[in-house]
Design an enzyme around this catalytic site. Sequence first.
Site, mmCIF file in Angstrom:
data_model
loop_
_atom_site.group_PDB
_atom_site.id
_atom_site.type_symbol
_atom_site.label_atom_id
_atom_site.label_comp_id
_atom_site.label_asym_id
_atom_site.label_seq_id
_atom_site.Cartn_x
_atom_site.Cartn_y
_atom_site.Cartn_z
ATOM 1 N N LYS A 107 91.032 51.770 -40.513
ATOM 2 C CA LYS A 107 88.984 50.250 -40.393
ATOM 3 C C LYS A 107 89.364 49.708 -39.460
ATOM 4 C CE LYS A 107 85.140 52.085 -41.456
ATOM 5 N NZ LYS A 107 84.179 53.099 -40.926
ATOM 6 N N GLY A 161 67.821 52.165 -41.473
ATOM 7 C CA GLY A 161 69.194 52.292 -40.151
ATOM 8 C C GLY A 161 68.261 53.135 -39.346
ATOM 9 N N GLY A 170 70.381 53.704 -36.615
ATOM 10 C CA GLY A 170 71.289 54.077 -35.328
ATOM 11 C C GLY A 170 71.929 55.145 -35.270
ATOM 12 N N ASN A 171 72.753 54.852 -34.527
ATOM 13 C CA ASN A 171 73.575 57.317 -34.367
ATOM 14 C C ASN A 171 72.874 57.564 -35.456
ATOM 15 O OD1 ASN A 171 75.400 58.895 -34.666
ATOM 16 N ND2 ASN A 171 75.228 59.005 -32.604
ATOM 17 N N ALA A 172 73.033 57.332 -36.613
ATOM 18 C CA ALA A 172 73.598 58.301 -37.755
ATOM 19 C C ALA A 172 72.297 58.673 -38.125
ATOM 20 C CB ALA A 172 74.171 57.378 -39.081
ATOM 21 N N GLY A 173 71.492 57.510 -38.836
ATOM 22 C CA GLY A 173 69.533 57.598 -39.161
ATOM 23 C C GLY A 173 68.602 58.023 -37.876
HETATM 24 N N1 GLU Z 1 83.616 55.586 -38.198
HETATM 25 C C1 GLU Z 1 82.822 57.080 -38.842
HETATM 26 C C2 GLU Z 1 83.147 57.159 -39.721
HETATM 27 O O1 GLU Z 1 82.680 55.669 -41.248
HETATM 28 C C3 GLU Z 1 83.460 58.096 -37.986
HETATM 29 C C4 GLU Z 1 85.665 58.150 -38.339
HETATM 30 C C5 GLU Z 1 86.183 58.670 -37.420
HETATM 31 O O2 GLU Z 1 85.340 59.628 -36.381
HETATM 32 O O3 GLU Z 1 87.589 58.346 -37.322
HETATM 33 O O4 GLU Z 1 83.638 57.732 -40.906
#
Ligand code: GLU
Length: 416
Positions: free
Chosen positions: A106, A218, A220-223
């Site tokens: 990360k 939330g 954002g993209n996910a929500g």
């Molecule tokens: N940021 C996203 C996660 O936390 C996707 C990570 C990725 O696609 O490598 O799973």
Amino acid sequence: MGEKRNSFEIAQQQLGVAAQVMGLDPTVHELLRWPMREYHVTLPVRMDDGSTQIFHGFRVQHNDALGPSKGGIRFHPDETIDTIRALASWMTWKCAVLGLPLGGGKGGVICNPKKLSAGELERLSRAYVRAVARFIGEDVDVPAPDVYTTPQIMGWMMDEYATMSGRSVPGMITGKPLPLGGSAGRHDSTARGGIYCIREAARHLGLELNGRSMAIQGCGNAGQYAAILGGELLGLKTVAISDSQGCVYNADGLDVAALGQHKRATGSVVGFAGGEDVPAADLLTLDVDVLMPAAIENQITADNAGQVKARIVAELANGPTTPEADEILYNRGVYVIPDFLCNAGGVTVSYFEQVQNAYRFYWSEEEVYRLLDERMTASFAAVAAAADKYQVPNRVAAYTVAVGRVAEACKLRGWV
Ligand code: GLU
């Protein structure tokens, strides 16, 4: 209000519980408690007014026994090295529980992207890649979008890396825009994977979800995509969505397409004509069937877990629930779909993106959805089976599956 917990301590604590349940070798346990590598970078960035601002960033590689590290980059004002350590560990478990040949990593930069111009954001993104370029790569560590980072940012990063290496390397980063080698279906994949998990949870619990209610923390993209896909795929009615500014509620269900337009136009869900504004803190304790934390970590805590009324908590965010809250929810019979299973759709399609980049051959959206569904459904079943076997909450069960796979890879490599 309780004190905000350190996410990395939480990640280590969660691993500790699983280690005990599965009788994990103490040396393997000690190895898996820590990131294998971490990098701190300092980024001078030219601002629009001619001044230079210094930003600080991180990249953490938690474990790469199963394959190259994989995980997003966050641009957030509250970023800390410990948050990134926790998120990198959760990526290790996420890739492992999905059976992906990837490890966990990360990255993050301490910044407020909402206060940066497009030009400043581009220069910051390029500066970050220049700083970490020697530590990442398609067979080393592969970044992706996360909180406040976008496909456009991935595009700039890929371009900077390609310019530095003098060749096209699309597989060094995922979540790219489609014309730059992105995958069909990556845009809504985190939400889609979560919705598949909710479908499997309902099947497991014998619940009918059509017409039931959902609240999403939330936007954002996910929500946003979860609200759309929850309706389209399961007939779920989203009655509340919050963002960092506030929360909008409509007991009859929000018009999520119109709400998305309002958010794009005004920057917030607040003031949406198709609902009433309510305090954001109320969202988590609304009387709904499905609660979906889709923002950031440490949201469901000992302070509010006792008031959660949802039957299913689907964790689309990383780390939204503290261990104290976990225990309260479990004892109250709330069915939690843990983050690194529930939100694994994103990294799964990132993996598909890398495969397509390697072959320079691209799949249809239908193909991506079919393969994603297969993986999510199989992983959900593996976790549910482990929960049954050990008689433990789903999060502990997910850890036993993931840790077992990573531990085996560490042993086979001769590390322990
Ligand atoms: N940021 C996203 C996660 O936390 C996707 C990570 C990725 O696609 O490598 O799973």
